[in-house]
Design an enzyme around this catalytic site. Structure first.
Site, PDB file in Angstrom:
ATOM      1  N   GLY A 178      28.548  35.120  41.471  1.00 44.19           N
ATOM      2  CA  GLY A 178      29.759  35.806  41.944  1.00 44.19           C
ATOM      3  C   GLY A 178      29.846  37.238  41.438  1.00 44.19           C
ATOM      4  O   GLY A 178      30.144  38.169  42.180  1.00 44.19           O
ATOM      5  N   ARG A 179      29.541  37.426  40.160  1.00 45.21           N
ATOM      6  CA  ARG A 179      29.696  38.770  39.571  1.00 45.21           C
ATOM      7  C   ARG A 179      28.543  39.710  39.917  1.00 45.21           C
ATOM      8  O   ARG A 179      28.523  40.854  39.489  1.00 45.21           O
ATOM      9  CB  ARG A 179      29.880  38.659  38.057  1.00 45.21           C
ATOM     10  CG  ARG A 179      28.858  37.809  37.328  1.00 45.21           C
ATOM     11  CD  ARG A 179      29.347  37.525  35.904  1.00 45.21           C
ATOM     12  NE  ARG A 179      28.507  36.607  35.159  1.00 45.21           N
ATOM     13  CZ  ARG A 179      28.630  35.287  35.165  1.00 45.21           C
ATOM     14  NH1 ARG A 179      29.545  34.715  35.918  1.00 45.21           N
ATOM     15  NH2 ARG A 179      27.847  34.530  34.426  1.00 45.21           N
TER      16      ARG A 179
ATOM     17  N   LYS B 160      40.331  26.747  35.506  1.00 48.08           N
ATOM     18  CA  LYS B 160      40.607  26.409  36.917  1.00 48.08           C
ATOM     19  C   LYS B 160      41.024  24.940  37.029  1.00 48.08           C
ATOM     20  O   LYS B 160      41.979  24.604  37.719  1.00 48.08           O
ATOM     21  CB  LYS B 160      39.353  26.633  37.770  1.00 48.08           C
ATOM     22  CG  LYS B 160      38.990  28.082  38.009  1.00 48.08           C
ATOM     23  CD  LYS B 160      37.798  28.152  38.969  1.00 48.08           C
ATOM     24  CE  LYS B 160      37.226  29.549  39.085  1.00 48.08           C
ATOM     25  NZ  LYS B 160      36.046  29.621  39.932  1.00 48.08           N
TER      26      LYS B 160
ATOM     27  N   LYS C 197      32.804  32.789  47.385  1.00 41.04           N
ATOM     28  CA  LYS C 197      31.508  32.113  47.357  1.00 41.04           C
ATOM     29  C   LYS C 197      31.702  30.612  47.591  1.00 41.04           C
ATOM     30  O   LYS C 197      31.047  30.005  48.424  1.00 41.04           O
ATOM     31  CB  LYS C 197      30.844  32.375  46.000  1.00 41.04           C
ATOM     32  CG  LYS C 197      29.501  31.722  45.838  1.00 41.04           C
ATOM     33  CD  LYS C 197      28.851  32.129  44.522  1.00 41.04           C
ATOM     34  CE  LYS C 197      27.625  31.276  44.266  1.00 41.04           C
ATOM     35  NZ  LYS C 197      26.959  31.614  43.019  1.00 41.04           N
TER      36      LYS C 197
ATOM     37  N   GLU D  66      31.847  37.877  31.414  1.00 42.45           N
ATOM     38  CA  GLU D  66      31.628  36.545  31.984  1.00 42.45           C
ATOM     39  C   GLU D  66      30.164  36.125  31.778  1.00 42.45           C
ATOM     40  O   GLU D  66      29.854  34.948  31.747  1.00 42.45           O
ATOM     41  CB  GLU D  66      31.995  36.543  33.481  1.00 42.45           C
ATOM     42  CG  GLU D  66      32.370  35.166  34.020  1.00 42.45           C
ATOM     43  CD  GLU D  66      33.009  35.205  35.402  1.00 42.45           C
ATOM     44  OE1 GLU D  66      34.241  35.166  35.495  1.00 42.45           O
ATOM     45  OE2 GLU D  66      32.274  35.285  36.397  1.00 42.45           O
TER      46      GLU D  66
ATOM     47  N   GLU E 249      43.372  30.803  44.171  1.00 42.91           N
ATOM     48  CA  GLU E 249      44.072  32.063  44.461  1.00 42.91           C
ATOM     49  C   GLU E 249      43.718  32.571  45.863  1.00 42.91           C
ATOM     50  O   GLU E 249      44.579  32.964  46.647  1.00 42.91           O
ATOM     51  CB  GLU E 249      43.653  33.149  43.455  1.00 42.91           C
ATOM     52  CG  GLU E 249      44.064  32.902  42.029  1.00 42.91           C
ATOM     53  CD  GLU E 249      42.947  32.275  41.207  1.00 42.91           C
ATOM     54  OE1 GLU E 249      42.291  31.332  41.711  1.00 42.91           O
ATOM     55  OE2 GLU E 249      42.748  32.720  40.069  1.00 42.91           O
TER      56      GLU E 249
ATOM     57  N   HIS F 163      44.320  60.919  26.528  1.00 44.08           N
ATOM     58  CA  HIS F 163      45.743  61.031  26.190  1.00 44.08           C
ATOM     59  C   HIS F 163      46.352  59.658  25.941  1.00 44.08           C
ATOM     60  O   HIS F 163      47.573  59.489  26.015  1.00 44.08           O
ATOM     61  CB  HIS F 163      46.474  61.750  27.324  1.00 44.08           C
ATOM     62  CG  HIS F 163      45.857  63.088  27.613  1.00 44.08           C
ATOM     63  ND1 HIS F 163      46.154  64.215  26.873  1.00 44.08           N
ATOM     64  CD2 HIS F 163      44.899  63.456  28.494  1.00 44.08           C
ATOM     65  CE1 HIS F 163      45.419  65.233  27.319  1.00 44.08           C
ATOM     66  NE2 HIS F 163      44.641  64.799  28.302  1.00 44.08           N
TER      67      HIS F 163
HETATM   68  O1  F6P Z   1      36.303  33.885  37.745  1.00 40.93           O
HETATM   69  C1  F6P Z   1      35.386  32.865  37.862  1.00 40.93           C
HETATM   70  C2  F6P Z   1      34.681  32.909  39.140  1.00 40.93           C
HETATM   71  O2  F6P Z   1      33.986  31.725  39.246  1.00 40.93           O
HETATM   72  C3  F6P Z   1      33.756  34.117  39.238  1.00 40.93           C
HETATM   73  O3  F6P Z   1      32.520  33.901  38.687  1.00 40.93           O
HETATM   74  C4  F6P Z   1      33.754  34.382  40.688  1.00 40.93           C
HETATM   75  O4  F6P Z   1      33.331  35.679  40.932  1.00 40.93           O
HETATM   76  C5  F6P Z   1      35.203  34.147  41.034  1.00 40.93           C
HETATM   77  O5  F6P Z   1      35.547  33.034  40.246  1.00 40.93           O
HETATM   78  C6  F6P Z   1      35.509  33.903  42.479  1.00 40.93           C
HETATM   79  O6  F6P Z   1      34.863  32.778  42.978  1.00 40.93           O
HETATM   80  P1  F6P Z   1      34.711  32.534  44.533  1.00 40.93           P
HETATM   81  O7  F6P Z   1      33.961  33.690  45.108  1.00 40.93           O
HETATM   82  O8  F6P Z   1      33.990  31.266  44.669  1.00 40.93           O
HETATM   83  O9  F6P Z   1      36.085  32.468  45.120  1.00 40.93           O
END
Ligand code: F6P
Length: 548
Positions: free
Chosen positions: A267-268, A512, A206, A353, A212, A384
């Site tokens: 995002g979620r 972050k 987003k 979240e 990452e 199990h």
């Molecule tokens: O984990 C935190 C977060 O901000 C989430 O809300 C989001 O889904 C994820 O990081 C990834 O963010 P982006 O889509 O901006 O890379």
């Protein structure tokens, strides 16, 4: 703003819990032949049995009253109307617009968002069909065989969960892979065995700034160019899904290869947006659309059904009943079958979240429990592993069991076994096995008195453990859409009743920021002294251990 704990219904529920809290569900079922009829409901293709909960008619009446006193209906209107209910970020919360199949106008800042939503869907359709038909080829003219979604959190968990869930609809010659972790092994092991000529990367972020994702995307680009050589070939192998055109261009992905979405999609809650591009490519756009339709059907149910027969509302209220009146700390989600194995991980982000907050909308510290620890795993495997604690442990763990009556892979009577196991678990959790029953059983098996006295207490299963059963005829894109939207709205309702802003995540943002500050220190000369004693010492220790 009145605190939830000060509401008349909250107080009445506390008194009511003192009255019926110890009542065993065995008695509830024995004294009420119509319990199943009264505590079940249907929403389209989903059926919910909540009769195996520690509730009476009075409980449900008071819980509904609590929802009313909390203004749930008004907040529901605000969300659907595009009001900026995510006030800490100044944003609307409109994932429902992404699957608004009735196409009625939805306004944000006076502008109807539906034309844009539909335009992006059209582009997703065109692109996914071209890839699937082999019209979109790699730089040597070969058809795409592997799609790698690079993203994390909401830009990974949703598409991954859905691609697994709908694997029966996917083509074997067009595989989907998901890389999320910055740990190098994730991308390296995924790339192993892939051919740059036939691999398509979807960089899903987003913000397009997530450390990452950017790191993995750069590694993928280097891997690709090591073979393709020419930067000009990147365009056929890298597309982006983002709200950040500038950052996408800076990465080297052309605007025509970017699939847009908007800041009013959290995002979620983003799998319904172009973040679902990997789904459309892997299982086909038609199935992606069916999933949107299912979610839309659940949106309508949530929007229109009276509270007392509103599935997300009922599930939210039951969760609150246990979290706030019984002290339950967690919520288990137990899909039976293998396809939905990533649903608990997906819902962890969606729920934790969203509602893992400890100040209310006024910024006041809450004095009541909020979001439960959501966890789970797929059945029968969980039986199990962790079910013992659910049956005999000291904690009360409400659980959702999810199953389809039919399987895509009918083989011998294995699906019947799956069903039998699920029914057995919900019944065993609820009914348990009392001491006199254990003793009688042991006596019938010929055990002597001293053996019975020694063993019987260990074999007692208290029961009275609550569960919901969510049942569907078939596991399809449509029912999956309904199911995910069901949980989204459940989470929304709980956030409203707990008076939270369920749509920001400042805690995650802090981590972050700190990671960005620590990263350069790992390669800095000399000892790090900028942080607390533990963090400094650990960083310095690791620096001493790192290979040159
Ligand atoms: O984990 C935190 C977060 O901000 C989430 O809300 C989001 O889904 C994820 O990081 C990834 O963010 P982006 O889509 O901006 O890379």
């Amino acid at each position: 703003m009145t605190r939830p704990t000060e509401l008349p219904a909250w107080k009445a529920l506390q008194a009511h819990q003192a009255d019926i809290g110890a009542l065993h569900m065995r008695e509830m079922f024995s004294s009420d032949g119509e319990r199943f009829e009264r505590f079940t409901l249907r929403a389209g293709e989903l059926f919910l049995d909540y009769s195996k909960n520690r509730v009476t008619d009075e409980t449900m009446k008071l819980l509904i009253q609590l929802a009313r006193e909390s203004g749930l209906e008004e907040w529901r209107e605000k969300m659907f109307a595009g009001e900026k209910i995510n006030f800490t970020e100044g944003r609307a919360v409109l994932h429902t617009a992404l699957r608004n199949r009735s196409n009625s106008p939805i306004f944000v800042d006076g502008e109807d968002v539906m034309p844009e939503v539909n335009a992006v869907l059209k582009r997703m359709e065109k692109f996914s069909r071209a890839v699937r038909k082999g019209d979109w080829t790699g730089y040597t003219g070969k058809a795409i065989t592997d799609v790698v979604n690079i993203g994390v959190g909401g830009s990974d968990l949703g598409p991954k969960m859905v691609c697994e869930a709908l694997a029966s609809y996917a083509r074997a010659d067009l595989r989907a892979h998901f890389v999320s972790n910055v740990a190098p092994s994730d991308i390296i092991s995924t790339l192993k065995g892939l051919d740059p000529e036939t691999t398509l990367f979807i960089v899903a972020s987003k913000t397009f700034t997530t450390q990452e994702t950017m790191a993995n995307a750069h590694t993928a680009r280097e891997w690709f160019l090591a073979k393709a050589r020419d930067e000009g070939h990147v365009a056929r192998h890298f597309v982006a899904v983002s709200t950040n055109l500038k950052a996408v261009s800076a990465f080297g992905i052309a605007p025509e290869n970017m699939f847009e979405f908007w800041d009013w999609v959290g995002g979620r809650y983003s799998l319904w947006s172009s973040i679902g591009l990997s789904i459309a490519v892997h299982v086909g756009f038609d199935h992606f659309e069916k999933m949107l339709e299912g979610a839309h059907a659940m949106d309508r149910h949530f929007h229109e059904a009276p509270l007392k027969c509103n599935m997300p509302v009922i599930m939210a209220l039951l969760g609150i009943w246990y979290a706030n009146f019984f002290g339950a700390e967690s919520q288990a989600v137990l899909p039976y079958g293998t396809r939905l194995r990533s649903l608990p991980a997906y819902l962890q982000q969606a729920d934790m979240e969203s509602n893992g907050k400890s100040v209310d909308r006024d910024g006041q510290a809450v004095d009541y429990a909020t979001g439960a620890v959501l966890w789970g795993g797929n059945g029968t495997n969980g039986q199990h592993a962790f079910f013992e604690l659910m049956h005999q442990g000291t904690r009360l763990i409400p659980a959702d069991f999810i199953i389809a009556a039919n399987t895509h892979n009918p083989v011998r009577d294995q699906h019947a076994m799956l069903l039998a196991n699920m029914f057995a678990q919900t019944r065993a959790l609820m009914w348990g096995r009392q001491l006199d029953e254990v003793e009688a059983e042991m006596r019938a098996q010929g055990a002597d008195d001293s053996t019975i006295a020694m063993l019987a207490p260990h074999k007692v299963i208290p029961g009275n453990k609550p569960s919901n059963t969510i049942l569907m005829r078939d596991h399809t894109p449509y029912t999956l859409g309904m199911l995910v939207a069901l949980y989204e709205h459940k989470i929304f309702c709980q956030g409203i009743l707990w008076r939270l802003n369920s749509f920001d995540q400042w805690g995650v943002e802090l981590g972050k920021q700190m990671a960005s500050s620590i990263l350069p220190r790992l390669s800095e000369e000399g000892a790090v002294t900028a942080y607390d004693g533990s963090t400094n010492a650990l960083i310095n220790m690791v620096k001493g251990m790192m290979h040159p």
